[in-house]
Structure formats: C-alpha cells, structure tokens
Design a protein around this motif. Structure first.
Motif, mmCIF file in Angstrom:
data_model
loop_
_atom_site.group_PDB
_atom_site.id
_atom_site.type_symbol
_atom_site.label_atom_id
_atom_site.label_comp_id
_atom_site.label_asym_id
_atom_site.label_seq_id
_atom_site.Cartn_x
_atom_site.Cartn_y
_atom_site.Cartn_z
ATOM 1 N N ASN A 158 15.870 8.066 -3.670
ATOM 2 C CA ASN A 158 16.814 9.139 -3.391
ATOM 3 C C ASN A 158 16.967 9.321 -1.882
ATOM 4 O O ASN A 158 16.196 10.037 -1.251
ATOM 5 N N TYR A 159 17.978 8.666 -1.323
ATOM 6 C CA TYR A 159 18.170 8.670 0.133
ATOM 7 C C TYR A 159 19.352 9.526 0.558
ATOM 8 O O TYR A 159 19.869 9.372 1.665
ATOM 9 N N LEU A 160 19.775 10.429 -0.316
ATOM 10 C CA LEU A 160 20.977 11.202 0.008
ATOM 11 C C LEU A 160 20.795 12.049 1.267
ATOM 12 O O LEU A 160 21.721 12.214 2.056
ATOM 13 N N ASN A 161 19.595 12.555 1.477
ATOM 14 C CA ASN A 161 19.302 13.322 2.687
ATOM 15 C C ASN A 161 19.640 12.488 3.936
ATOM 16 O O ASN A 161 20.318 12.953 4.863
ATOM 17 N N ASN A 162 19.218 11.237 3.913
ATOM 18 C CA ASN A 162 19.456 10.330 5.043
ATOM 19 C C ASN A 162 20.921 9.907 5.111
ATOM 20 O O ASN A 162 21.478 9.776 6.198
ATOM 21 N N VAL A 163 21.514 9.695 3.946
ATOM 22 C CA VAL A 163 22.930 9.290 3.905
ATOM 23 C C VAL A 163 23.802 10.385 4.521
ATOM 24 O O VAL A 163 24.714 10.100 5.296
ATOM 25 N N ILE B 22 7.382 9.946 1.104
ATOM 26 C CA ILE B 22 7.658 9.157 -0.107
ATOM 27 C C ILE B 22 8.903 8.330 0.146
ATOM 28 O O ILE B 22 9.964 8.875 0.444
ATOM 29 N N LYS B 23 8.763 7.026 0.042
ATOM 30 C CA LYS B 23 9.947 6.177 0.241
ATOM 31 C C LYS B 23 10.620 6.041 -1.120
ATOM 32 O O LYS B 23 10.419 5.079 -1.853
ATOM 33 N N SER B 24 11.407 7.055 -1.453
ATOM 34 C CA SER B 24 11.995 7.118 -2.786
ATOM 35 C C SER B 24 13.401 6.543 -2.791
ATOM 36 O O SER B 24 14.018 6.366 -1.741
ATOM 37 N N GLU C 240 0.849 -1.199 0.000
ATOM 38 C CA GLU C 240 0.000 0.000 0.000
ATOM 39 C C GLU C 240 0.893 1.261 0.000
ATOM 40 O O GLU C 240 0.668 2.188 -0.778
ATOM 41 N N ARG C 241 1.906 1.234 0.862
ATOM 42 C CA ARG C 241 2.798 2.404 0.917
ATOM 43 C C ARG C 241 3.580 2.553 -0.383
ATOM 44 O O ARG C 241 3.798 3.665 -0.855
ATOM 45 N N LEU C 242 3.992 1.419 -0.973
ATOM 46 C CA LEU C 242 4.715 1.471 -2.253
ATOM 47 C C LEU C 242 3.863 2.149 -3.320
ATOM 48 O O LEU C 242 4.337 3.006 -4.066
ATOM 49 N N ALA D 298 12.002 15.064 13.439
ATOM 50 C CA ALA D 298 11.319 14.383 12.328
ATOM 51 C C ALA D 298 11.412 12.862 12.517
ATOM 52 O O ALA D 298 10.415 12.202 12.783
ATOM 53 N N GLU D 299 12.605 12.332 12.391
ATOM 54 C CA GLU D 299 12.817 10.888 12.515
ATOM 55 C C GLU D 299 14.307 10.629 12.460
ATOM 56 O O GLU D 299 15.101 11.565 12.408
ATOM 57 N N CYS D 300 14.687 9.359 12.447
ATOM 58 C CA CYS D 300 16.108 9.023 12.279
ATOM 59 C C CYS D 300 16.367 8.696 10.808
ATOM 60 O O CYS D 300 15.470 8.775 9.981
ATOM 61 N N THR D 301 17.601 8.329 10.480
ATOM 62 C CA THR D 301 17.931 8.157 9.052
ATOM 63 C C THR D 301 17.204 6.967 8.425
ATOM 64 O O THR D 301 16.940 6.967 7.232
ATOM 65 N N GLY D 302 16.894 5.959 9.258
ATOM 66 C CA GLY D 302 16.190 4.794 8.720
ATOM 67 C C GLY D 302 15.178 4.230 9.692
ATOM 68 O O GLY D 302 14.740 3.086 9.556
ATOM 69 N N ASP D 303 14.810 5.013 10.677
ATOM 70 C CA ASP D 303 13.876 4.555 11.716
ATOM 71 C C ASP D 303 12.992 5.701 12.185
ATOM 72 O O ASP D 303 13.415 6.856 12.150
ATOM 73 N N ASN D 304 11.813 5.373 12.667
ATOM 74 C CA ASN D 304 10.965 6.363 13.348
ATOM 75 C C ASN D 304 11.353 6.413 14.817
ATOM 76 O O ASN D 304 12.015 5.511 15.330
ATOM 77 N N LEU D 305 10.911 7.475 15.493
ATOM 78 C CA LEU D 305 11.303 7.676 16.895
ATOM 79 C C LEU D 305 10.072 7.841 17.783
ATOM 80 O O LEU D 305 9.094 8.491 17.384
ATOM 81 N N THR E 269 19.235 18.771 7.823
ATOM 82 C CA THR E 269 17.786 18.904 8.021
ATOM 83 C C THR E 269 17.043 17.873 7.166
ATOM 84 O O THR E 269 17.436 17.622 6.032
ATOM 85 N N ARG E 270 15.989 17.302 7.711
ATOM 86 C CA ARG E 270 15.142 16.385 6.916
ATOM 87 C C ARG E 270 14.544 17.171 5.760
ATOM 88 O O ARG E 270 14.213 18.358 5.909
ATOM 89 N N ASN E 271 14.419 16.488 4.620
ATOM 90 C CA ASN E 271 13.863 17.143 3.423
ATOM 91 C C ASN E 271 12.583 17.898 3.741
ATOM 92 O O ASN E 271 11.715 17.395 4.465
ATOM 93 N N TYR F 25 5.737 7.326 7.073
ATOM 94 C CA TYR F 25 4.638 6.563 7.657
ATOM 95 C C TYR F 25 5.140 5.133 7.863
ATOM 96 O O TYR F 25 4.890 4.243 7.056
ATOM 97 N N GLY F 26 5.925 4.944 8.909
ATOM 98 C CA GLY F 26 6.590 3.654 9.138
ATOM 99 C C GLY F 26 5.593 2.545 9.428
ATOM 100 O O GLY F 26 4.648 2.734 10.198
ATOM 101 N N ILE F 27 5.825 1.394 8.823
ATOM 102 C CA ILE F 27 4.942 0.244 9.059
ATOM 103 C C ILE F 27 5.119 -0.223 10.512
ATOM 104 O O ILE F 27 4.145 -0.503 11.212
ATOM 105 N N THR F 28 6.362 -0.270 10.970
ATOM 106 C CA THR F 28 6.632 -0.684 12.360
ATOM 107 C C THR F 28 6.034 0.344 13.318
ATOM 108 O O THR F 28 5.494 -0.016 14.368
ATOM 109 N N ARG F 29 6.156 1.612 12.959
ATOM 110 C CA ARG F 29 5.556 2.704 13.751
ATOM 111 C C ARG F 29 4.064 2.432 13.955
ATOM 112 O O ARG F 29 3.540 2.526 15.073
ATOM 113 N N GLY F 30 3.378 2.074 12.872
ATOM 114 C CA GLY F 30 1.939 1.807 12.951
ATOM 115 C C GLY F 30 1.640 0.607 13.837
ATOM 116 O O GLY F 30 0.721 0.642 14.665
#
Ligand code: PMP
Length: 296
Positions: free
Chosen positions: A152-157, A148-150, A49-51, A181-188, A137-139, A207-212
């Motif tokens: 393009n992860y340079l912001n996180n990198v 958007i789980k795109s 669904e998120r994809l 906002a969040e961490c580079t690959g995890d919600n907080l 800063t987060r995008n 909108y993290g699946i694990t978060r939900g």
C-alpha cells in the motif's frame, strides 16, 4: 521474461494472479526492490530479513523459508539471464473474498520479477537534484508504520503527485509532527559541519538497505553519523544533502524548497560515498549461477 509465481515460472503474458487477490483489492501484502550487479544479487540477506519483518508486522506468513526464497530469487535471475538489473519480490495476502478479512485468504502468493531498472536521468547524478517538501504527511506510525514495506504505497504516490505538480523528481515527506521523515522512495541524509545525519526510524523512515550501507561506509571513512530528528531548517542550512535507495543509489540534492544546498553542486562527501558504494556493488552479493536445485 519469466516470472516466478508460487514456485513456477510463467512467460510475461501468462504471469497472472487473481483479481480477488487482496494485494490488488486492498494493497494487503509486502514487497522488496533488490538490485543485481555484475551477476550478483546485492544485499539479498538484508532485503529478505526486512521482508520477513514487514510480513511479521502485518501478520502474514510467508509460505517459504528464507533459504528457499534466496534460491527462488537467484533462480529467477538465472532464468532471465539477469546480470545487472532490478528484482521485484512481493508476497500478497493471496486470493480471498471481497471483504477485507485476511482470514478469508487461503494462502499468500509469492511473485518474483527480474527486470530492468529505470534510474533517474544520468545528469541528475552529475548536477544534483532539486526537491521540495510536500503537504502529504508520512503515514503515522500507528496507522501504517513506514517501516513496513507494504504494497500500500498510496501515501507515497500522493506525495509523488505533488512532486510532479511542482516539476521536480522527488518529494520530502514530513511526519505528523512536522519532522523530516524521508522521500517517496528514498531515504535522506544531510552533512553539516563534518557530521552526517538522517531521520531516525521513529521519524517515519523506512529502514533502508542503502541507508544502512551508506551509514557503514561513512563510519568506515571516519565520519560520525547520527539518526535523529530533523526539521526543514536543518535541511536548508546543510552543507550537503543526498538521497539513498536501492533503485536510486546515492543521489546528490542541490536545492530544497528553493534554497541552495551548500555550493549548489554535489559535495565532496557525497561523491566519496557514491564511489565507495559503487565499489561495493562490484565486489559483493549472492552469486547468480546454475543451482540445479528445485525452487518453491
Ligand atoms: N523509503 C521508501 C519509502 C522506499 O520505498 C525505499 C525503497 N525504494 C527507500 C526508502 C529506500 O530503501 P532501500 O535503500 O532499502 O531501497
């Protein structure tokens, strides 16, 4: 390993896509990271669904139906005899020209890799993790919306590089207004006076699946959960803090920017949620079994 590319399976050596694919040239595409536990694909429906939402947001037409994608994911697991592992599903804009115009790309490319997951070191789950806030800063939501789980992860990198430089495993990213906002690959999440809080999506969280799942588990356990705006101060004075993600699952955080969180060890609520989460991974998911059906 067998890799799914556009309806066919290839050996690892032959799993190749064009250097003219805009996924490579521009990070133009979307992806999901999914776990398999005990022979089942966990939360597959939610990931798909998120994809589809991510793809819609970047005006990308996934060249399969969700039912076909479900079949393809399960079949990729089966081909790789995956029982417990990690699935990387990506849809790129496809092969195009050297210009960035997506209209010049003939057809999106679907890739599914079923492999192993590299978790954080086990002792981090026992002792808890130390993390820091970073300057990247987060995008902004009007640039590339963090929902958007795109590809393009340079912001996180860039934020991850700052974590590396600081000698910690994860980094907390703030949004342009300075809210968490969040961490580079995890919600907080934090827990304070019996209430759980996590940054709202408009703060720049995925909108993290694990978060939900964790929000549902917490509510079932009678804990109130709010999606809100959080400052660094809120984190520093929290009783407990933890991160959530498909790969990481639930990671206790015991120090932020040098401030000890709570007692400086994983809290009781974090432990309770970890146990309930693991229990859930034992009993639910899309079964990986012989399908006999054609995929793609
Ligand atoms: N935020 C970001 C930036 C992520 O990349 C991820 C996924 N690794 C998450 C949060 C957690 O999302 P999920 O629980 O769906 O894996």
């Amino acid at each position: 390993m067998k890799v799914f590319i556009d309806g066919k399976f290839y050996s690892e050596q032959n799993a190749k896509i064009s250097v003219f694919d805009h996924g490579l040239l521009y990070g133009d595409g979307v992806f999901e990271g999914i776990r398999a536990y005990h022979g089942r694909v966990f939360k597959l429906k939610e990931h798909l669904e998120r994809l589809w939402y991510s793809a819609k947001a970047i005006a990308l037409d996934i060249p399969m139906t969700p039912a076909e994608m479900t079949q393809a994911v399960v079949e990729t697991c089966r081909q790789n005899k995956l029982v417990d592992g990690y699935i990387r599903l990506l849809v790129t804009r496809g092969k195009g020209t050297l210009g960035l115009n997506p209209n010049r790309c003939a057809k999106p490319v679907v890739v599914i890799i079923a492999g192993k997951i590299q978790l954080y070191p086990p002792e981090l789950y026992e002792k808890g993790m130390e993390i820091v806030t970073v300057a990247t800063t987060r995008n902004h939501h009007n640039a590339v919306n963090p929902a958007i789980k795109s590809l393009n992860y340079l912001n996180n990198v860039l934020a991850k590089i700052e974590a590396n430089v600081a000698g910690v495993e994860e980094a907390i990213m703030l949004n342009a207004e300075g809210f968490v906002a969040e961490c580079t690959g995890d919600n907080l999440f934090i827990l304070r006076r019996g209430e759980m809080a996590t940054p709202a999506l408009h703060s720049g969280a995925l909108y993290g699946i694990t978060r939900g799942v964790v929000m549902d588990l917490a509510r079932e356990a009678g804990l109130p959960v709010v999606e809100t705006t959080l400052t660094r101060y809120d984190l520093y004075v929290a009783d407990e803090c933890f991160l959530t993600g498909t790969g990481a699952e639930i990671v206790p955080v015991v120090k932020i920017d040098g401030r000890t969180i709570g007692e400086g060890r994983p809290g009781a609520t974090t432990r309770m949620l970890q146990e309930r989460y693991h229990e859930m991974t034992r009993v639910s998911g899309e079964p990986i079994r012989r399908t006999g059906r054609k995929v793609g």
